[in-house]
Write a protein that holds these residues in place. Structure first.
Motif, mmCIF file in Angstrom:
data_model
loop_
_atom_site.group_PDB
_atom_site.id
_atom_site.type_symbol
_atom_site.label_atom_id
_atom_site.label_comp_id
_atom_site.label_asym_id
_atom_site.label_seq_id
_atom_site.Cartn_x
_atom_site.Cartn_y
_atom_site.Cartn_z
ATOM 1 N N LEU A 262 33.906 11.880 -31.837
ATOM 2 C CA LEU A 262 34.846 12.074 -32.943
ATOM 3 C C LEU A 262 35.176 13.551 -33.122
ATOM 4 N N ARG A 263 34.189 14.402 -33.004
ATOM 5 C CA ARG A 263 34.430 15.839 -33.137
ATOM 6 C C ARG A 263 35.332 16.352 -32.012
ATOM 7 N N ASP A 264 35.187 15.752 -30.842
ATOM 8 C CA ASP A 264 36.015 16.175 -29.708
ATOM 9 C C ASP A 264 37.499 15.897 -29.922
ATOM 10 N N ILE A 265 37.819 14.922 -30.775
ATOM 11 C CA ILE A 265 39.234 14.636 -31.054
ATOM 12 C C ILE A 265 39.648 15.181 -32.420
ATOM 13 N N GLY A 266 38.797 16.029 -33.005
ATOM 14 C CA GLY A 266 39.149 16.671 -34.267
ATOM 15 C C GLY A 266 38.909 15.828 -35.497
ATOM 16 N N SER A 267 38.184 14.713 -35.364
ATOM 17 C CA SER A 267 37.932 13.835 -36.516
ATOM 18 C C SER A 267 36.575 14.165 -37.142
ATOM 19 N N ASP A 268 36.442 15.390 -37.622
ATOM 20 C CA ASP A 268 35.166 15.810 -38.197
ATOM 21 C C ASP A 268 34.852 15.072 -39.496
ATOM 22 N N ASP A 269 35.866 14.747 -40.288
ATOM 23 C CA ASP A 269 35.616 13.994 -41.521
ATOM 24 C C ASP A 269 34.965 12.651 -41.213
ATOM 25 N N ARG A 270 35.517 11.938 -40.221
ATOM 26 C CA ARG A 270 34.970 10.644 -39.822
ATOM 27 C C ARG A 270 33.569 10.817 -39.250
ATOM 28 N N ALA A 271 33.364 11.878 -38.472
ATOM 29 C CA ALA A 271 32.039 12.145 -37.911
ATOM 30 C C ALA A 271 31.018 12.365 -39.015
ATOM 31 N N ILE A 272 31.389 13.132 -40.023
ATOM 32 C CA ILE A 272 30.483 13.376 -41.147
ATOM 33 C C ILE A 272 30.135 12.074 -41.844
ATOM 34 N N ASP A 273 31.122 11.199 -42.022
ATOM 35 C CA ASP A 273 30.899 9.905 -42.676
ATOM 36 C C ASP A 273 29.925 9.052 -41.861
ATOM 37 N N GLN B 214 25.802 8.242 -42.879
ATOM 38 C CA GLN B 214 25.294 6.890 -43.071
ATOM 39 C C GLN B 214 24.069 6.631 -42.194
ATOM 40 N N VAL B 215 24.116 7.089 -40.959
ATOM 41 C CA VAL B 215 22.988 6.870 -40.052
ATOM 42 C C VAL B 215 21.795 7.734 -40.454
ATOM 43 N N LEU B 216 22.055 8.879 -41.071
ATOM 44 C CA LEU B 216 20.977 9.768 -41.511
ATOM 45 C C LEU B 216 20.064 9.078 -42.521
ATOM 46 N N VAL B 217 20.606 8.148 -43.294
ATOM 47 C CA VAL B 217 19.791 7.402 -44.260
ATOM 48 C C VAL B 217 18.713 6.601 -43.538
ATOM 49 N N VAL B 218 19.061 6.084 -42.360
ATOM 50 C CA VAL B 218 18.125 5.272 -41.580
ATOM 51 C C VAL B 218 17.223 6.147 -40.712
ATOM 52 N N HIS B 219 17.753 7.286 -40.261
ATOM 53 C CA HIS B 219 17.004 8.183 -39.364
ATOM 54 C C HIS B 219 16.960 9.598 -39.956
ATOM 55 N N PRO B 220 16.271 9.793 -41.063
ATOM 56 C CA PRO B 220 16.273 11.115 -41.719
ATOM 57 C C PRO B 220 15.516 12.189 -40.948
ATOM 58 N N ASP B 221 14.756 11.786 -39.926
ATOM 59 C CA ASP B 221 13.928 12.748 -39.195
ATOM 60 C C ASP B 221 14.504 13.108 -37.830
ATOM 61 N N SER B 222 15.793 12.874 -37.631
ATOM 62 C CA SER B 222 16.416 13.207 -36.349
ATOM 63 C C SER B 222 17.049 14.591 -36.421
ATOM 64 N N ALA B 223 16.422 15.554 -35.770
ATOM 65 C CA ALA B 223 16.983 16.911 -35.746
ATOM 66 C C ALA B 223 18.293 16.936 -34.971
ATOM 67 N N GLY C 10 25.550 19.198 -38.998
ATOM 68 C CA GLY C 10 25.723 20.574 -39.460
ATOM 69 C C GLY C 10 26.934 21.244 -38.833
ATOM 70 N N ARG C 11 27.171 20.976 -37.559
ATOM 71 C CA ARG C 11 28.328 21.571 -36.893
ATOM 72 C C ARG C 11 29.631 21.006 -37.429
ATOM 73 N N ALA C 12 29.640 19.702 -37.698
ATOM 74 C CA ALA C 12 30.846 19.093 -38.270
ATOM 75 C C ALA C 12 31.117 19.655 -39.665
ATOM 76 N N LEU C 13 30.076 19.827 -40.446
ATOM 77 C CA LEU C 13 30.226 20.393 -41.795
ATOM 78 C C LEU C 13 30.723 21.837 -41.723
ATOM 79 N N SER C 14 30.242 22.593 -40.751
ATOM 80 C CA SER C 14 30.708 23.972 -40.585
ATOM 81 C C SER C 14 32.182 24.008 -40.227
ATOM 82 N N THR C 15 32.606 23.103 -39.357
ATOM 83 C CA THR C 15 34.018 23.039 -38.981
ATOM 84 C C THR C 15 34.890 22.752 -40.194
#
Length: 323
Positions: A89-100, A104-113, A120-125
């Motif tokens: 998604l980031r490769d096609i400029g859809s950072d908003d969708r990537a963040i979304d 959502q997946v972070l809720v299930v996998h909060p320990d994935s660096a 973090g990169r999408a948020l920076s963009t």
């Protein structure tokens, strides 16, 4: 029993038997249809084959993003798929969708660096640097030896004008990977923006000494040298990346900006179009503080490792961070 009644009874039995047979046939048909539907659903939810994945990853960015969208829909909680989908998604400029998706997946996998790094990169963009700081910091906490996490944290902190905190993050990243080029370059710019031009020169020289140095790093080193009045060294640093006339022009322009003796109009006559900072509205002459601030500006960045190519004529006097 009369013959009529006997005939009616036999007819009833025959009809009942026929109805039972039809019901039995219908039940078999329904079971077959349901079984076929179940098999189709299971096949649709099966992960793509290695061959399909390889083909999708070789495809153009949009096709790749569509492929991983379907794979993500099959198993929305799959960590590896979500990360790959987020990057696509980031490769096609859809950072908003990537963040979304990643949130959502972070809720299930909060320990994935790894997931936190992509987030973090999408948020920076999207210039949500406060959230990016949280993502990079959490990634670094989970994996303390992940230099990219501390480098990313530094770039996000710099965008919040927290230069001292950013420099601590860069130092931590470099303690893990001393020759990490993006961190060396961004550390140098952070020092320059803090007024430490000597320290900035040191870090930028180290970055420029790496085999994968870029034109952008050379330009930033040249500017930092020029800001210290080292004009000959400035020419040497940038001479290979721009026509000689532009190098000389930039040196003279920077000399005028650091030691203003002419009007803005006189400077503009000798400068390339689009290369000067905006002219102040209130005066035709730049004051020393205004000039230095205009010369040392930066653009929003992320800390991703990437090859940056800069056109030869893009040699303006401004600090630019390395991606």
């Amino acid at each position: 029993m009369s013959r009529a009644k006997t005939s009616l009874a036999v007819l009833a039995l025959v009809l009942a038997a026929a109805a039972t047979g039809c019901a039995s046939t219908a039940t078999k048909d329904e079971k077959a249809a349901n079984a076929e539907l179940q098999r189709a659903m299971e096949e649709a939810l099966e992960p793509a084959s290695p061959e399909e994945v390889a083909a999708a990853n070789r495809a153009d960015p949009l096709t790749k993003a569509n492929f991983w969208s379907k794979e993500h829909a099959k198993d929305p909680e799959n960590l590896e798929t979500a990360i790959t989908f987020g990057n696509a998604l980031r490769d096609i400029g859809s950072d908003d969708r990537a963040i979304d998706v990643l949130s959502q997946v972070l809720v299930v996998h909060p320990d994935s660096a790894e997931l936190l790094m992509v987030l973090g990169r999408a948020l920076s963009t999207k210039q949500d640097y406060r959230a990016a700081v949280q993502a990079f910091n959490q990634a670094g906490t989970l994996e303390p030896d992940l230099a990219a996490a501390w480098g990313g944290l530094g770039t996000a902190l710099d965008q919040l004008d927290r230069h001292a905190d950013a420099q601590q993050a860069y130092q931590r990243a470099l303690s893990i990977e001393p020759n990490r080029i993006s961190t060396l370059a961004n550390y140098g710019l952070s020092l320059a923006l803090s007024g430490d031009l000597v320290g900035a020169e040191e870090k930028l020289r180290l970055a420029d000494a790496q085999p994968d140095t870029t034109t952008r790093i050379k330009e930033n080193l040249a500017l930092v040298l020029g800001l210290q009045g080292k004009y000959d060294e400035m020419k040497a640093a940038s001479g290979a990346n721009a026509p000689r006339s532009i190098v000389d022009q930039n040196v003279e322009l920077l000399r005028e900006m650091v030691q203003p003796t002419r009007t803005w109009e006189a400077l503009a006559e000798r400068a390339e179009m689009g290369m000067l900072p905006a002219s102040p509205a209130s005066s035709n002459r730049l004051g020393p503080d205004a000039e230095r601030a205009a010369a040392a500006t930066s653009t929003p960045v992320t800390d991703e490792s990437a090859t940056v190519t800069t056109p030869e004529n893009d040699a303006g006097l401004r600090l630019r961070k390395t991606y």
